[in-house]
Write an enzyme that holds these catalytic residues in place. Structure first.
Site, mmCIF file in Angstrom:
data_model
loop_
_atom_site.group_PDB
_atom_site.id
_atom_site.type_symbol
_atom_site.label_atom_id
_atom_site.label_comp_id
_atom_site.label_asym_id
_atom_site.label_seq_id
_atom_site.Cartn_x
_atom_site.Cartn_y
_atom_site.Cartn_z
ATOM 1 N N THR A 53 -3.896 5.759 3.658
ATOM 2 C CA THR A 53 -2.232 5.924 3.361
ATOM 3 C C THR A 53 -2.588 6.831 2.105
ATOM 4 O O THR A 53 -1.636 7.719 1.776
ATOM 5 C CB THR A 53 -1.301 4.783 2.997
ATOM 6 O OG1 THR A 53 -1.713 4.045 3.991
ATOM 7 C CG2 THR A 53 0.034 5.134 3.099
ATOM 8 N N LYS A 101 1.005 -1.244 -0.068
ATOM 9 C CA LYS A 101 -0.002 0.010 -0.039
ATOM 10 C C LYS A 101 0.699 1.379 0.081
ATOM 11 O O LYS A 101 0.359 2.334 -0.459
ATOM 12 C CB LYS A 101 -1.029 0.136 1.143
ATOM 13 C CG LYS A 101 -0.587 -0.054 2.525
ATOM 14 C CD LYS A 101 -0.296 1.335 3.073
ATOM 15 C CE LYS A 101 0.815 1.064 4.391
ATOM 16 N NZ LYS A 101 1.152 2.258 5.102
#
Lengths: 324, 324
Positions: B241, B184
């Site tokens: 994120t 990620k």
């Protein structure tokens, strides 16, 4: 092709602009004062600030005249007037594209569900995804899904709207696409409440993770396909609506979280946040299908039963249900 | 219980504080100057500005002394020094918790994979999720996953860390949890590049939707369970994120997108964005497993092969692959 847009808000206008750029002949029907303003200024300054509309875009305040030569209809009105606006489509047999995100309270129907009743001879397509109208009007890269049980109709819509900066994918699961687009607005209100209360991004990430599980669970109970919720109209739309500063539904929740009264927020809203009516419809739908929906339940209670917002969000946070 | 934290950065300190509040006896090992500063001021002002550390927290710059009575070890160091820091754990047979997100380039191993080699008698657990260290240090609501093939070890970690504002769930798929947490960061760099280039939220939503598909595809090829990527350590961590202003990896990408040189960004970074080394490791891993990973590929090319950032993102946007 002659395309009529029913709805003169930001999204209808933005899509009308895009269809003009694609060489279609576009007529927008909607609120007379909005049409007059757009016709006079070539702008929709409230909905799409700074955007110049194509000169060839037509405006028509009379529903019948607007629909006269329509070969394709795009319905872009708030869900609460969707049934009324489409009431004279009974004999229409062309493609009707719904870009409205909502669930009808009385029937539990999504917008293409309403179209099946109102326009039984039409070819209904839902066009939905993570798409702020203003970004589309500024030609910022966007991806969206055209969904229909009539795959040829979905492909026709893909052809009409597709541009280098507006990628249209197709899906055979309109119910899943529409339920994702509708229910994510309810989760976004909860996310906004957290913002207003100062809960932070860790908490929002957990909410989004649980939100997609809840949306999928409800959708599958209604007959939608589970994998649809992993796509643009599910995860994609949910995440952007929960995190973006542009999201009307998140902002609606943020005001609640900050302590503003619901009455005041509703009175001051020029455009109603769709998550507000959808919270009630989705709650009803979940009850009818006997599905556990903790986020929708808390949103319903704080919006319709006067539950304290901090209490609602804390109750949600403290539920032991596994988020994955 | 005596718990030793290896790593004196923001995350190690934040978790150490939390374990102290849970009544554990905590010793932090790390960089001597950081330990001295924390010992003197009871603060980690760079990593956790405004947070007062518990007075009972201990600091020890000597690795052997820090480990002397350790009944549980938490490893919270950057991935590039993970192997080195754990090199003397060969005989250790207690619980070792990795909170580091990365993939080793030479071996393709995640951190618990490295632990299997370095500490074959230990009970390795990965603790990962959408968790900004500062929010945890401020007791803002957070949820996280403790993952291990040794379910009892995962449950022990759950017991140790769990608090009303820090909910720990367990998983039996450490590889999936770790690959989600590592990859990620690469997607977040791409999301940040889009921010720097002014691409907008519609585009980011599409990227996130494709990102989770890519993460799952790579993870499953490596032997992880697909559903893990739908949870906190997958979708949850990815979305926050990519969207949060607090994300170091997103900010790293944003600087690139704005036109800053990679050399300058790397030189000015006090803490390296883990997505930078992970882009190379994940690219290598995907190549070895013959998995299509368009986002990782573009990130690799712009970070390691000097590809123009705008070109990389446009190439990514224009790929015809279906995002769902």
């Amino acid at each position: 092709m002659n395309i009529t847009i029913l709805g003169s808000g930001a999204w209808g206008t933005s899509l009308g602009r895009l269809l003009c750029l694609n060489g279609q002949s576009v007529t927008v029907w909607g609120l007379p004062e909005e049409l007059a303003e757009m016709s006079r200024t070539s702008r929709n300054e409230r909905g799409l600030p700074g955007v110049l509309l194509p000169p060839e875009m037509k405006f028509e305040a009379d529903w019948g005249r607007a629909m006269l030569d329509a070969e394709c209809v795009v319905v872009a009105v708030p869900s609460k007037v969707f049934r009324e606006v489409t009431q004279d489509l009974f004999r229409y047999n062309g493609v009707v594209v719904s870009v409205t995100k909502g669930i009808e309270y009385d029937t539990g129907l999504t917008m293409t569900g309403i179209l099946r009743q109102q326009a039984p001879h039409a070819r209904a397509v839902a066009l939905s995804g993570p798409t702020f109208a203003l970004e589309v009007a500024k030609d910022m890269p966007t991806a969206i899904v055209a969904a229909s049980t009539d795959l040829e109709a979905a492909q026709a819509v893909q052809q009409l709207f597709h541009r280098p900066t507006f990628r249209v994918y197709t899906s055979g699961d309109p119910l899943g696409v529409e339920l994702g687009g509708a229910v994510k607005n309810v989760v976004a209100i909860a996310a906004g409440v957290g913002d207003g209360l100062g809960f932070g991004d860790n908490s929002k990430a957990a909410l989004v993770t649980r939100g997609i599980v809840e949306m999928r669970r409800l959708g599958m109970a209604c007959g939608a396909q589970g994998e649809t919720f992993g796509g643009l109209s599910g995860i994609g739309d949910l995440t952007v609506t929960c995190f973006s500063r542009l999201s009307r539904n998140r902002a609606f929740g943020e005001k609640l979280g900050r302590g503003e009264s619901l009455e005041k927020i509703l009175a001051e809203s020029k455009v109603l946040a769709e998550g507000y009516p959808t919270a009630r419809s989705a709650w009803q739908l979940a009850k009818n299908h006997k599905v556990a929906t903790p986020i929708i339940d808390e949103a319903y209670q704080l919006l319709y039963e006067g539950k304290n917002v901090a209490r609602a969000l804390l109750d949600l946070t403290s539920r032991e249900s596994k988020p994955e």
